[in-house]
Design a protein around this motif. Structure first.
Motif, PDB file in Angstrom:
ATOM      1  N   GLU A 162     -60.067 -31.541 -17.177  1.00 43.91           N
ATOM      2  CA  GLU A 162     -60.759 -32.180 -18.297  1.00 43.91           C
ATOM      3  C   GLU A 162     -60.820 -33.689 -18.091  1.00 43.91           C
ATOM      4  OE1 GLU A 162     -62.822 -32.807 -21.753  1.00 43.91           O
ATOM      5  OE2 GLU A 162     -62.435 -30.919 -20.683  1.00 43.91           O
ATOM      6  N   ALA A 163     -59.731 -34.281 -17.595  1.00 45.29           N
ATOM      7  CA  ALA A 163     -59.727 -35.724 -17.312  1.00 45.29           C
ATOM      8  C   ALA A 163     -60.736 -36.054 -16.220  1.00 45.29           C
ATOM      9  CB  ALA A 163     -58.324 -36.171 -16.904  1.00 45.29           C
ATOM     10  N   GLN A 164     -60.845 -35.207 -15.188  1.00 44.98           N
ATOM     11  CA  GLN A 164     -61.827 -35.429 -14.134  1.00 44.98           C
ATOM     12  C   GLN A 164     -63.240 -35.488 -14.692  1.00 44.98           C
ATOM     13  OE1 GLN A 164     -60.667 -32.166 -11.375  1.00 44.98           O
ATOM     14  NE2 GLN A 164     -60.692 -33.740  -9.805  1.00 44.98           N
ATOM     15  N   ARG A 165     -63.551 -34.559 -15.581  1.00 45.78           N
ATOM     16  CA  ARG A 165     -64.902 -34.526 -16.143  1.00 45.78           C
ATOM     17  C   ARG A 165     -65.204 -35.802 -16.937  1.00 45.78           C
ATOM     18  NH1 ARG A 165     -63.764 -28.866 -16.472  1.00 45.78           N
ATOM     19  NH2 ARG A 165     -62.695 -29.076 -18.469  1.00 45.78           N
ATOM     20  N   LYS A 166     -64.202 -36.337 -17.611  1.00 46.71           N
ATOM     21  CA  LYS A 166     -64.411 -37.556 -18.386  1.00 46.71           C
ATOM     22  C   LYS A 166     -64.522 -38.783 -17.473  1.00 46.71           C
ATOM     23  CE  LYS A 166     -62.006 -35.994 -22.583  1.00 46.71           C
ATOM     24  NZ  LYS A 166     -60.838 -36.235 -23.475  1.00 46.71           N
ATOM     25  N   GLN A 167     -63.728 -38.796 -16.404  1.00 47.33           N
ATOM     26  CA  GLN A 167     -63.686 -39.978 -15.544  1.00 47.33           C
ATOM     27  C   GLN A 167     -64.834 -40.040 -14.562  1.00 47.33           C
ATOM     28  OE1 GLN A 167     -59.920 -39.337 -13.679  1.00 47.33           O
ATOM     29  NE2 GLN A 167     -58.803 -39.391 -15.613  1.00 47.33           N
ATOM     30  N   ALA A 168     -65.388 -38.887 -14.173  1.00 46.32           N
ATOM     31  CA  ALA A 168     -66.353 -38.840 -13.077  1.00 46.32           C
ATOM     32  C   ALA A 168     -67.573 -39.733 -13.283  1.00 46.32           C
ATOM     33  CB  ALA A 168     -66.770 -37.391 -12.817  1.00 46.32           C
ATOM     34  N   PRO A 169     -68.238 -39.735 -14.463  1.00 48.97           N
ATOM     35  CA  PRO A 169     -69.454 -40.556 -14.588  1.00 48.97           C
ATOM     36  C   PRO A 169     -69.218 -42.038 -14.329  1.00 48.97           C
ATOM     37  CG  PRO A 169     -69.330 -38.954 -16.370  1.00 48.97           C
ATOM     38  CD  PRO A 169     -68.006 -38.911 -15.665  1.00 48.97           C
ATOM     39  N   THR A 170     -68.142 -42.589 -14.911  1.00 50.69           N
ATOM     40  CA  THR A 170     -67.870 -44.018 -14.724  1.00 50.69           C
ATOM     41  C   THR A 170     -67.441 -44.309 -13.297  1.00 50.69           C
ATOM     42  OG1 THR A 170     -67.150 -44.135 -17.037  1.00 50.69           O
ATOM     43  CG2 THR A 170     -66.575 -45.984 -15.609  1.00 50.69           C
ATOM     44  N   GLN A 171     -66.571 -43.470 -12.740  1.00 54.66           N
ATOM     45  CA  GLN A 171     -66.105 -43.691 -11.377  1.00 54.66           C
ATOM     46  C   GLN A 171     -67.249 -43.532 -10.382  1.00 54.66           C
ATOM     47  OE1 GLN A 171     -62.915 -44.529 -11.418  1.00 54.66           O
ATOM     48  NE2 GLN A 171     -62.505 -44.823  -9.241  1.00 54.66           N
ATOM     49  N   ARG A 172     -68.166 -42.609 -10.658  1.00 53.12           N
ATOM     50  CA  ARG A 172     -69.291 -42.381  -9.751  1.00 53.12           C
ATOM     51  C   ARG A 172     -70.170 -43.619  -9.636  1.00 53.12           C
ATOM     52  NH1 ARG A 172     -71.179 -38.314 -12.120  1.00 53.12           N
ATOM     53  NH2 ARG A 172     -70.207 -36.714 -10.832  1.00 53.12           N
ATOM     54  N   MET A 173     -70.389 -44.310 -10.762  1.00 52.63           N
ATOM     55  CA  MET A 173     -71.201 -45.531 -10.714  1.00 52.63           C
ATOM     56  C   MET A 173     -70.590 -46.545  -9.754  1.00 52.63           C
ATOM     57  SD  MET A 173     -72.576 -46.185 -14.616  1.00 52.63           S
ATOM     58  CE  MET A 173     -70.967 -46.091 -15.413  1.00 52.63           C
ATOM     59  N   GLY A 174     -69.264 -46.677  -9.807  1.00 51.84           N
ATOM     60  CA  GLY A 174     -68.604 -47.602  -8.899  1.00 51.84           C
ATOM     61  C   GLY A 174     -68.683 -47.156  -7.457  1.00 51.84           C
ATOM     62  N   ASP A 175     -68.458 -45.864  -7.205  1.00 50.59           N
ATOM     63  CA  ASP A 175     -68.478 -45.368  -5.826  1.00 50.59           C
ATOM     64  C   ASP A 175     -69.860 -45.497  -5.209  1.00 50.59           C
ATOM     65  OD1 ASP A 175     -65.803 -44.764  -5.748  1.00 50.59           O
ATOM     66  OD2 ASP A 175     -66.051 -42.652  -6.265  1.00 50.59           O
ATOM     67  N   GLU A 176     -70.895 -45.179  -5.970  1.00 51.78           N
ATOM     68  CA  GLU A 176     -72.243 -45.261  -5.417  1.00 51.78           C
ATOM     69  C   GLU A 176     -72.643 -46.707  -5.152  1.00 51.78           C
ATOM     70  OE1 GLU A 176     -73.887 -41.080  -7.370  1.00 51.78           O
ATOM     71  OE2 GLU A 176     -74.589 -42.997  -8.181  1.00 51.78           O
ATOM     72  N   GLU A 177     -72.225 -47.619  -6.017  1.00 48.60           N
ATOM     73  CA  GLU A 177     -72.469 -49.042  -5.748  1.00 48.60           C
ATOM     74  C   GLU A 177     -71.687 -49.501  -4.527  1.00 48.60           C
ATOM     75  OE1 GLU A 177     -71.836 -53.457  -7.812  1.00 48.60           O
ATOM     76  OE2 GLU A 177     -71.463 -51.637  -8.984  1.00 48.60           O
ATOM     77  N   LEU A 178     -70.438 -49.018  -4.402  1.00 44.31           N
ATOM     78  CA  LEU A 178     -69.615 -49.414  -3.255  1.00 44.31           C
ATOM     79  C   LEU A 178     -70.229 -48.938  -1.945  1.00 44.31           C
ATOM     80  CD1 LEU A 178     -66.884 -50.718  -2.404  1.00 44.31           C
ATOM     81  CD2 LEU A 178     -65.902 -48.432  -2.501  1.00 44.31           C
ATOM     82  N   LEU A 179     -70.722 -47.705  -1.900  1.00 47.25           N
ATOM     83  CA  LEU A 179     -71.343 -47.197  -0.680  1.00 47.25           C
ATOM     84  C   LEU A 179     -72.622 -47.967  -0.359  1.00 47.25           C
ATOM     85  CD1 LEU A 179     -70.801 -43.389  -1.272  1.00 47.25           C
ATOM     86  CD2 LEU A 179     -69.681 -44.788   0.472  1.00 47.25           C
ATOM     87  N   ALA A 180     -73.400 -48.293  -1.374  1.00 48.91           N
ATOM     88  CA  ALA A 180     -74.619 -49.066  -1.142  1.00 48.91           C
ATOM     89  C   ALA A 180     -74.291 -50.445  -0.572  1.00 48.91           C
ATOM     90  CB  ALA A 180     -75.414 -49.190  -2.437  1.00 48.91           C
ATOM     91  N   LYS A 181     -73.298 -51.113  -1.140  1.00 49.34           N
ATOM     92  CA  LYS A 181     -72.925 -52.439  -0.634  1.00 49.34           C
ATOM     93  C   LYS A 181     -72.280 -52.341   0.747  1.00 49.34           C
ATOM     94  CE  LYS A 181     -72.617 -55.087  -4.894  1.00 49.34           C
ATOM     95  NZ  LYS A 181     -71.784 -55.968  -5.746  1.00 49.34           N
ATOM     96  N   SER A 182     -71.553 -51.252   1.000  1.00 50.18           N
ATOM     97  CA  SER A 182     -70.985 -51.052   2.338  1.00 50.18           C
ATOM     98  C   SER A 182     -72.110 -50.943   3.358  1.00 50.18           C
ATOM     99  CB  SER A 182     -70.123 -49.792   2.370  1.00 50.18           C
ATOM    100  OG  SER A 182     -69.023 -49.905   1.499  1.00 50.18           O
TER     101      SER A 182
END
Length: 483
Positions: free
Chosen positions: A383-403
């Motif tokens: 349940e915590a994963q489902r709540k955290q995923a949207p916000t964390q995903r925004m950061g990860d996708e930005e991080l990969l783009a900047k990488s």
């Protein structure tokens, strides 16, 4: 050679200093460096003489660290990264730049810091090649905690940083100094990256860029840009929750303070077990011979004598007393198991303050009187994963783009600089749960109530329809090639 660490300077503003103080406490709780914080908490509850009687502080209870660690499970397996058009294997493949830089293992610790401190930064650097040891140029990721950073946001996007000031200890001429890395893209036509010494009051001092980097990187020489030439910050600010602001430093403060109180109570319990879990004897009209005078140079003076079950105490009659001397025994003041159960209940209350459901919290031993560490159930973690995923995903996708931007500019790659899609793997199901899920999916597909795309989305609950179709196409291609 021994080096002394200078005192950390103040933050640029009083508001940021309060945020740094709160973040620093949370970081120490997570990293296990909170002994001094617990001693300060004990001093709030006890006068000096009682504090000395309690003995060493007990750091075994830390609900804040236990809960954040057990909820930081998005990266228990490497996330699935896809791109609809470009080849991204040079970045996220087995030998990719992000993979060899250890990005996903690093994110396991980063997510705990994000959950606990509410924000954390991942900074991207490019490490040049070292021919003498045959080491190729590569990407490097570094966690920067929020208690070392001052930021300013875009006027129209209050959660998008455009000015970054990081406090770092740097060595120069055998001495360490607090230096601020200042990266400023507020003016896109004149971005800059400079280094400054930091005064104790938090203000920037003299510029020292030439001592550490050779020359300022500003204007046309500013290196961090995308393929269109627009300047970027070589970092990503991760949030525990989307709030629309740069910082959210105080959410969850009750569980932080409760963890300190919990350890205070456990320190009391250890003191009770060690010093008070037997019937206390007393005497009237007598004095104990051979007492040692303790702490005579302090306010909390006392007299004491060491005893054990084999020792014999010698009493002398008090010359000022009248009547028959008396020796008796008090009952045990508190039952240790009862007190431990109460403290364990308090720990659970602290965990509930972190936003968990009561049904998701248990004791690993199944017995709250044991004092075992708090455990979050698998369903609670999912349940915590489902709540955290949207916000964390925004950061990860930005991080990969900047990488990709950094790799294209400095390492000669040709990676897409946008369009990355990240999905996370849920915590594993039990064998019974797997069997029930499989039978349910097969039954619905046979009855025409579920498509293959929906079945994939049911199996991988963090995938969307586009990612599910990409996976089905990949399965179809693999079957055709390897049958």
């Amino acid at each position: 050679m021994q080096y002394s660490t200078p005192v950390k300077p103040m933050a640029p503003t009083s508001e940021d200093q309060a945020r740094w103080d709160e973040g620093g406490l949370r970081k120490r709780l997570i990293l296990g460096a909170w002994h001094d914080d617990l001693e300060r908490e004990l001093a709030k509850h006890l006068p000096p003489d009682r504090r000395e009687a309690w003995g060493p502080a007990d750091l075994s209870s830390n609900p804040f660290e236990q809960i954040t660690r057990q909820l930081a499970v998005l990266y228990h397996e490497n996330p699935t990264v896809t791109h609809s058009i470009g080849d991204i294997s040079a970045l996220i493949g087995r030998e990719g730049l992000a993979t060899t830089a250890g990005l996903w293992p690093l994110m396991q610790r980063a997510q705990q810091l994000v959950l606990g401190m509410r924000e954390a930064i991942i900074r991207i650097d490019v490490i040049p090649a070292r021919e003498e040891i045959a080491l190729a140029a590569r990407l490097q990721y570094r966690i920067v905690t929020s208690d070392l950073v001052y930021m300013e946001a875009h006027p129209d996007q209050p959660d998008v940083p455009v000015y970054y000031q990081e406090l770092r200890l740097r060595m120069r001429d055998g001495e360490s100094h607090w230096v601020a890395d200042v990266i400023d893209i507020r003016d896109p036509q004149n971005p800059s990256y400079k280094l400054y010494k930091v005064q104790q009051g938090g203000k920037l001092g003299i510029e020292v860029t030439d001592q550490y980097m050779g020359a300022p990187l500003e204007g046309a020489t500013y290196p961090y840009r995308n393929k269109d030439g627009a300047p970027i910050l070589p970092l990503v600010l991760y949030h525990a929750e989307k709030t629309g602001h740069l910082w959210d430093p105080y959410t969850g403060s009750s569980s932080v303070r409760g963890s300190l109180v919990s350890s205070t109570l456990y320190t009391m319990w250890v003191h009770l077990v060690r010093d008070s879990c037997w019937a206390q004897k007393y005497c009237a009209g007598l004095s104990v011979a051979g007492l040692n005078q303790m702490d005579q140079d302090q306010v909390a003076r006392r007299s004491a004598i060491s005893t054990d079950p084999s020792s014999i105490l010698v009493f002398a009659q008090d010359p000022d007393a009248q009547g028959q001397p008396l020796i008796g025994t008090f009952n045990v003041p508190v039952d240790p198991s009862t007190l431990l159960s109460s403290i364990s209940n308090y720990e659970t209350r602290v965990a509930l303050a972190a936003g968990l459901n009561a049904a998701d919290i248990s004791r690993q031993s199944g017995d709250p009187r044991s004092g075992y560490a708090l455990a979050v159930s698998r369903s609670g973690q999912r349940e915590a994963q489902r709540k955290q995923a949207p916000t964390q995903r925004m950061g990860d996708e930005e991080l990969l783009a900047k990488s990709a931007m950094m790799a294209n500019r400095f390492l000669g790659t040709n990676l897409p600089e946008s369009g990355y899609r990240v999905s996370y793997h849920s915590m594993p199901l039990s064998p019974d749960e797997i069997r029930a899920q499989r039978e349910d999916i097969i039954g619905k597909m046979n009855a025409g109530l579920m498509s293959p795309v929906q079945a994939i989305m049911e199996l991988y609950d963090d995938m969307d329809e586009i990612e599910a179709k990409m996976l089905l196409n990949q399965i179809r291609r693999d079957k055709a090639e390897f049958q």
